[in-house]
Design an enzyme around this catalytic site. Structure first.
Site, PDB file in Angstrom:
ATOM      1  N   ASP A  79       2.349 -14.051  12.532  1.00 39.49           N
ATOM      2  CA  ASP A  79       1.439 -14.717  12.125  1.00 39.49           C
ATOM      3  C   ASP A  79       0.323 -13.817  11.241  1.00 39.49           C
ATOM      4  O   ASP A  79      -0.246 -13.137  11.931  1.00 39.49           O
ATOM      5  CB  ASP A  79       0.582 -15.549  12.962  1.00 39.49           C
ATOM      6  CG  ASP A  79      -0.777 -16.844  12.018  1.00 39.49           C
ATOM      7  OD1 ASP A  79      -0.931 -16.271  11.217  1.00 39.49           O
ATOM      8  OD2 ASP A  79      -0.787 -18.007  12.163  1.00 39.49           O
ATOM      9  N   LYS A  89      -8.077 -15.177  16.251  1.00 38.37           N
ATOM     10  CA  LYS A  89      -8.345 -14.905  15.069  1.00 38.37           C
ATOM     11  C   LYS A  89      -9.569 -14.606  14.990  1.00 38.37           C
ATOM     12  O   LYS A  89      -9.791 -14.823  13.492  1.00 38.37           O
ATOM     13  CB  LYS A  89      -7.396 -16.138  13.998  1.00 38.37           C
ATOM     14  CG  LYS A  89      -6.223 -15.890  14.058  1.00 38.37           C
ATOM     15  CD  LYS A  89      -5.600 -18.060  13.045  1.00 38.37           C
ATOM     16  CE  LYS A  89      -4.065 -17.593  13.609  1.00 38.37           C
ATOM     17  NZ  LYS A  89      -3.250 -18.836  12.519  1.00 38.37           N
ATOM     18  N   GLU A 103       0.623  -0.969  -0.127  1.00 43.01           N
ATOM     19  CA  GLU A 103      -0.393   0.626  -0.169  1.00 43.01           C
ATOM     20  C   GLU A 103       1.353   1.177  -0.101  1.00 43.01           C
ATOM     21  O   GLU A 103       1.086   1.224   0.935  1.00 43.01           O
ATOM     22  CB  GLU A 103      -0.754   0.358   1.171  1.00 43.01           C
ATOM     23  CG  GLU A 103      -1.132   1.555   1.167  1.00 43.01           C
ATOM     24  CD  GLU A 103      -2.836   1.711   2.013  1.00 43.01           C
ATOM     25  OE1 GLU A 103      -3.530   2.279   2.506  1.00 43.01           O
ATOM     26  OE2 GLU A 103      -2.418   0.280   3.395  1.00 43.01           O
ATOM     27  N   HIS A 159      -2.617  10.020  -1.849  1.00 46.19           N
ATOM     28  CA  HIS A 159      -2.871   8.576  -2.440  1.00 46.19           C
ATOM     29  C   HIS A 159      -3.005   8.934  -3.445  1.00 46.19           C
ATOM     30  O   HIS A 159      -2.703   7.267  -4.467  1.00 46.19           O
ATOM     31  CB  HIS A 159      -4.496   7.882  -1.484  1.00 46.19           C
ATOM     32  CG  HIS A 159      -4.325   7.305  -0.477  1.00 46.19           C
ATOM     33  ND1 HIS A 159      -3.591   6.212  -0.164  1.00 46.19           N
ATOM     34  CD2 HIS A 159      -4.003   7.527   0.541  1.00 46.19           C
ATOM     35  CE1 HIS A 159      -3.508   5.791   0.861  1.00 46.19           C
ATOM     36  NE2 HIS A 159      -4.012   6.676   1.804  1.00 46.19           N
TER      37      HIS A 159
END
Length: 584
Positions: free
Chosen positions: A471, A395, A263, A569
């Protein structure tokens, strides 16, 4: 006496026309003359002697070079041109000797003709051939001197005719595989050459799917390092650029923070926040909790029995015995607490323990399994339905993690000077406080957010996780964050803080041992386990994550207030390249 022996070559009658010599598929096998004896030319003797001398000479040279590298601690896989040539020549001589002296010997033993060939021969002719073959010397592997021949029929009585099979096996029609093919197959089966296995798997995948993987890199990666712990059935690796934000001044030290992301603007924005924090004197962090959790689900025949186990596990009188059982699973696992929640006759147990510098999921799971086995003696009616019940919770966004915490619970704060807010962040203290209340607090409440009272904490968390071998899926609960902003010092300065109750990180195990991720951990000074103070490296990494989130929150909120988000952006997060040309 009925003594029989099968010849290793097809039998030919004495008075029948002699067959023509059959050419072998092997380049090293010679022809058979009329007497079926093997003729070896002097040039072949000379060639064999040369290959044998070269084989042992190259072997001595390679052993000598290996000994020298061991003494000088040089890497074995780095080869000079001469060493590479010697290795190739050694392999070639070994294959030659193996084929010439080994393959044909075993073929002569194993690939013998069927006994059906004897059925078409007349008795007298066969007997004479056998006798003749027994008296003369045969090549190695065809006959054994001094051994009584063993016939497949009684020489006195006529042999009974045998039915011929519809299709006879043809031994010469075998699949032709090169030496390199055999080496590849052997390495794939044995798993000794992961990079070669990845290449074979990749090529097979392209042929099966008809899709090209030309853009997916294959070479330059240590596939040995991922076996059995990081990734199965690899066909390549994905390139993710790593940027550096900082220096982040945190608790009196400076850190260069690695961030792996695709990004645009993310690293630049976080870097601007780090600059504002550093110019204001730095940020401070506080570690509130450090404990990984695992929650099994057990079922009883009644709710009363489930409640009895709950009271037993939560009783302080039993904690010492339970912790002893739990801690026996690891040198670093230390049981902290056990909490139970009942739903009918089902009991959900949430174990929490410290795990040293490891993230600790496997560590706490082993300890919980020890406890479950231990409890079976006193609670024989207990049925363990699963080692994980989602009460952990791993998670997944969950209120239990938001309230109780999981992993490392960290608060990070800084006071940003008013001048820095205006000159670096291009906004005002009042505007930042107002937008934070409307967006991060009220806006998130309107959306029914769970732990998402922030601008973009998951952006920074995930980028650091990928760079340091964590992770990535655990960014779900690790990104739980509430961002607070308040005007201080009579409204001149800005107090900003992030509270993150569930940062799950480790500096050993999993992807942290891969070369690239290990380098990023080394950059932060938290690589591996801290032997003097176990757990301090992982706790330090958690505070760096929180400090980086603080910088990212500060910069993005300022960009939103100043109306710079879309403009930045459009400038940094959009490519001018022709997508069709890039894909081709």
């Amino acid at each position: 006496m009925d003594v029989r022996r099968r010849p290793s070559k097809p039998v030919v009658a004495v008075d029948s026309p002699k067959p023509k010599a059959k050419r072998s598929t092997s380049p090293l096998k010679h022809y058979v003359d009329e007497d079926t004896s093997l003729k070896v030319s002097p040039s072949l003797y000379l060639l064999n002697a040369s290959v044998i001398c070269a084989f042992f000479t190259l072997l001595c040279y390679l052993l000598s070079r290996s000994h020298d590298k061991m003494r000088s601690s040089s890497p074995f896989h780095v080869l000079s041109t001469l060493e590479l040539a010697a290795l190739v020549a050694f392999a070639a001589s070994f294959v030659y000797l193996l084929i010439f002296f080994g393959v044909e010997f075993f073929r002569s033993l194993l690939l013998r003709p069927s006994s059906d060939l004897w059925a078409d021969c007349e008795e007298e002719k066969v007997v004479s051939v056998v006798a003749e073959g027994f008296l003369r010397k045969a090549p190695c592997g065809q006959a054994l001197d001094g051994e009584t021949p063993k016939l497949d029929f009684d020489p006195v009585k006529p042999a009974a005719p045998k039915a011929k099979p519809v299709e006879t096996e043809k031994w010469d029609e075998q699949i032709d595989l090169s030496e390199e093919d055999e080496e590849v197959i052997a390495s794939v089966v044995a798993g000794t050459t992961p990079s070669r296995a990845a290449a074979v798997r990749r090529e097979a995948l392209q042929r099966m799917t008809g899709k090209s993987l030309a853009g997916l890199p294959l070479e330059g990666f240590d596939y040995e390092s991922i076996l059995g712990q990081c990734c199965e059935m690899p066909v390549g690796y994905v390139q993710i650029p790593v940027g550096i934000a900082g220096p982040l001044k945190l608790d009196g030290r400076e850190y260069s923070v690695p961030m792996a992301t695709t990004e645009g603007c993310l690293v630049a924005s976080t870097n601007r926040g780090c600059k504002a924090i550093a110019m204001s004197g730095g940020a401070n962090s506080i570690l509130l909790r450090d404990g990984m959790t695992r929650a099994p689900i057990v079922r009883f025949g009644s709710a009363k029995r489930a409640a009895e186990l709950k009271f037993y596990l939560e009783s302080p009188a039993n904690f010492e015995a339970l912790s002893s059982v739990f801690n026996s699973s690891s040198r670093f696992a230390r049981l902290q607490s056990i909490k139970g929640a009942i739903a009918g006759k089902n009991l959900y147990l949430r174990f929490s323990c410290s795990t040293g510098d490891a993230m600790g999921m496997n560590m706490v799971s082993k300890g919980v399994q020890n406890i479950m086995d231990f409890l079976q003696k006193d609670f024989p009616g207990m049925d363990v339905m699963g080692i994980s019940s989602n009460f952990c919770s791993d998670k997944k966004p969950a209120a239990v993690n938001w309230i109780e915490g999981r992993g490392k619970s960290v608060v990070c704060e800084a006071v940003i000077k008013g001048d820095v807010v205006r000159k670096v962040l291009k906004t005002s203290v009042k505007a930042l406080v107002e937008l934070n209340m409307l967006k991060n607090l009220t806006g998130s409440a309107m959306a029914g957010a769970l732990g998402g009272f922030n601008a973009h904490a998951s952006n920074i968390v995930t980028a650091i996780y990928i760079a340091t071998g964590q992770d990535p899926a655990q960014n779900v609960e690790s990104s739980h964050c509430i961002t607070m902003m308040e005007a201080v010092n009579d409204g001149k300065d800005l107090h900003v803080s992030v509270t993150m109750p569930s940062i799950e990180v480790g500096t050993v195990g999993g992807g942290t041992q891969l070369a690239s991720q290990s380098a990023c951990l080394n950059l932060l000074g938290v690589k591996g386990a801290n032997r003097e103070a176990p757990g301090s490296n992982s706790r330090l990494l958690a505070t760096v994550v929180a400090g980086s989130v603080l910088a990212g929150e500060l910069s993005l909120m300022s960009a939103l207030v100043a109306g710079q988000l879309v403009k930045s952006h459009m400038k940094y997060n959009r490519s001018n390249k022709d997508a069709s040309k890039v894909s081709s």
